[in-house]
Design an enzyme around this catalytic site. Sequence first.
Site: not given
Length: 564
Positions: A145, A304
């Site tokens: 991430s 995301d």
Amino acid sequence: MVGQKLFNQWQEVALPGYLAEELESIVGDTVAIEDRFYKYVSFGTGGMRGVLGAGINRMNIFTIRRVAQGLAQYITSNGEVAMNRGVVVAYDTRQFSYEFAIETARVLGANGIKAYIYKEARPTPQLSFTVRELNAYAGVVITASHNPKQYNGFKLYGEDGAQLTPLYANEIIQHMETVEDIFLIEAAEQLMLEQQGLLQWILEEMDERFLEKLLTLKEKNQNDMSMKLVYTPLHGAGLRPVCEGLKAFGFEHVYIVEEQAVQDGAFPTVPYPNPEEVAAFEYAMKLGKEVGAELLLATDPDADRLGVAVRNNGEYELLTGNQLGALLLDYILKTKQQNGTLPTNGAMIKTIVTSELGTQIASHYSVETMNTLTGFKYIAEKIAEFEESGSHTYVFGYEESYGYLIETFARDKDAVQVALKVAEMATYYATLGKTLLDALNGLYEQFGYYKEALVSKTFEGKQGQEQMKVILNNFRQQPPVEIAGFGVARLEDYLVGEVTHADGYKTMITLPKENVLKFMLEDGSWIAIRPSGTEPKCKFYFGVKGDSAQQAIDKIEQLKVSIL
């Protein structure tokens, strides 16, 4: 010492050169050896994430094979149909992401399980969509991430395209723990798997299907797309879908930060590729001033999370995750109301550490708010419940850490969807002569001045983890009755599933158990304490409501001083 014993075993194995060199460099360094070998990389919120390197407490091809084998055994235990449905594998642009994706497919293939693997880096939300689109049994995305470059990870998804909840994750952990020798895990040859049809490459068709779904978000009455936008993927996987999406939406003036459009896991222009940080916008702000952009968009490496900055008197102001979530919620509900599509049983879902401003906005539109634990998997779980029971209609879900989901064709936070919607929302307000900051101030004037803050304390290594446990235990065993001059109205302990009220009366929490403490104060302010599930950090969350912006700021500072 267990660490030294494992270290010796690893030195005796024919390791890839870079891992062998790393072990050689720490010979005799007991602290470094213990840190790499005292435990396996934790399997926590959303899967597994850790520093790249040699050892069982590092991300490397062997720890990847171990979790892939655990997944393979889990799928195999669910029968031949599950095996044939297979696993979708995607990856971001980080160092070793592609290699780890291949290793995952090789282990799955050795167990007779089909893998659909992307030819190029693609975002986490596209992986979630693809699992559903191909009716696969599971999904994997190799990513860490927004972590710094020395990290990578393994995110795991179920057949609904959502991150696995603890119940299923624990099954996979149990399978992982049956692996006796990490070096004996079988990984089949890639070419053989391709020939057998157990490794199938995907890309163009899934890109097209994903884009088709993205276009369903576009408001039909939005015609003026002349606003100037700057977008940076921060060297990550968002580049293709976000750019294609903005173009398909009709935006004519989208400027890409070229230096950060290079997909490079070393993240050469930014030390911390996190769109929550102002530093991540340095290049975007420079380009924005050059071209006169109203809006700056940034996605993290696996796209995301979305960060947004708005032009304000010639400079750019970064919105917090709570602020952007409130703006999106209000805009989505407002347009649904105007279009006559706002459901009578609508529900908005947020996490327990997300601002209460969203609750007030939802209530204004007669939409129910539901709270979940931290982690988008719990929001996805509620969406699945709604679909099964018909009790509610999902309208929006978000968490304070820059994660949002609008439409449910993906089941994880989706910065691609939100980038397009934010651009559309900014255009909508521009036609009214307003910026997003003007719209936000309008919400504050209507509902009150909400402000939130997050402070993270890092606890590295084995000693740090023990220290973090002591801190949480102290708060549990000797909870404060007053914080910053405000009495504690109730203590919510999510680990034991219990609420203790000021008068000593106890009630139950119906959410799953998790190591979180939340103090609700008598003035409506709150503080939550939560160890991170993916990083060696303890997070302290603060939320207040004031009659003015300055009063809210002052309250936050008082709470920080009192707790920290």
